[in-house]
Design an enzyme around this catalytic site. Sequence first.
Site: not given
Ligand SMILES: Cc1cc2nc3c(=O)[nH]c(=O)nc-3n(C[C@H](O)[C@H](O)[C@H](O)COP(=O)(O)OP(=O)(O)OC[C@H]3O[C@@H](n4cnc5c(N)ncnc54)[C@H](O)[C@@H]3O)c2cc1C
Length: 243
Positions: A90, A99, A186, A197
């Site tokens: 995600r 793999e 990075n 995490r």
């Molecule tokens: C405790 C926990 C519970 C969770 N439970 C669920 C759940 O029940 N269901 C579920 O589906 N997911 C769940 N997740 C996953 C969560 O919603 C995120 O997908 C995941 O943590 C990745 O985070 P991120 O988008 O910040 O990371 P990255 O994808 O690495 O993105 C990093 C940062 O880049 C920016 N970014 C990236 N893409 C975009 C975009 N398209 N638009 C705007 N800004 C962007 C944002 O600032 C983002 O914070 C959970 C995560 C955690 C930690």
Amino acid sequence: MAGEDTFEIEFRSDVVVELIKSAASDADVLWAARVSTKGENSLAEIEADPERSKGLINYLMRDRHGTPFEHSTMTFYVKAPIFVFREAMRHRTFSFNEESGRYRKLDPVFYVPGPDRKLVQEGKPGKYHFVEGTPEQHKLVTEATQESYRQSYRAYLEMLEAGVAREVARTVLPVGLYSSMYVTGNARALMNFLSLRTKREDSTFPSFPQREIEMVAERMEEEWAALMPLTHAAFEANGRVCP
Ligand SMILES: Cc1cc2nc3c(=O)[nH]c(=O)nc-3n(C[C@H](O)[C@H](O)[C@H](O)COP(=O)(O)OP(=O)(O)OC[C@H]3O[C@@H](n4cnc5c(N)ncnc54)[C@H](O)[C@@H]3O)c2cc1C
């Protein structure tokens, strides 16, 4: 199918994380930040004043000037159960290669929660905490997972032996199966990953990750802290918030 299994199944309770290659140091952050004021002479400034360098990294972290932390790269080899991969993937700012289950036969290596894994969830959604299970619960988890894995892998092999394609036969395999991948990112991407995490009550925005992905995150953090100690210290000092 009756009789003895013809395969040797491996049960494990750990994850493997190895740093494969990196170009990541505190100097990368300083160099990128100082281009603002020093232009092409910024590289020469890095060693000039260590205290100032530490202060600059802390300032960038505190004020969330994130882009200088993007001029670094780390590649990790990760071997973990598929349910961990689902969560890891995600994180879109990482690059992944995993793999294949289409081009090769998948090995019978499965995750069984170890004796230290807390089994019982308490609290409300989004703010769970976990407590030890009873010996009976641990026994049940071990026996039920192992039996289920044996059954699924038996069905997988039965289909392969009957000439069914790997991509079809793998349908029966559960998310406790281990997979392997390379993950590249990075320092900024890694900080976002670590902030979400790892579970730290004292962080500015505490998160409540699943323990198994936290095991991966902890190993990555160890490797990263050794490569970029000033950046890691500033991350800690500023509440583990991704800049
Ligand atoms: C405790 C926990 C519970 C969770 N439970 C669920 C759940 O029940 N269901 C579920 O589906 N997911 C769940 N997740 C996953 C969560 O919603 C995120 O997908 C995941 O943590 C990745 O985070 P991120 O988008 O910040 O990371 P990255 O994808 O690495 O993105 C990093 C940062 O880049 C920016 N970014 C990236 N893409 C975009 C975009 N398209 N638009 C705007 N800004 C962007 C944002 O600032 C983002 O914070 C959970 C995560 C955690 C930690």
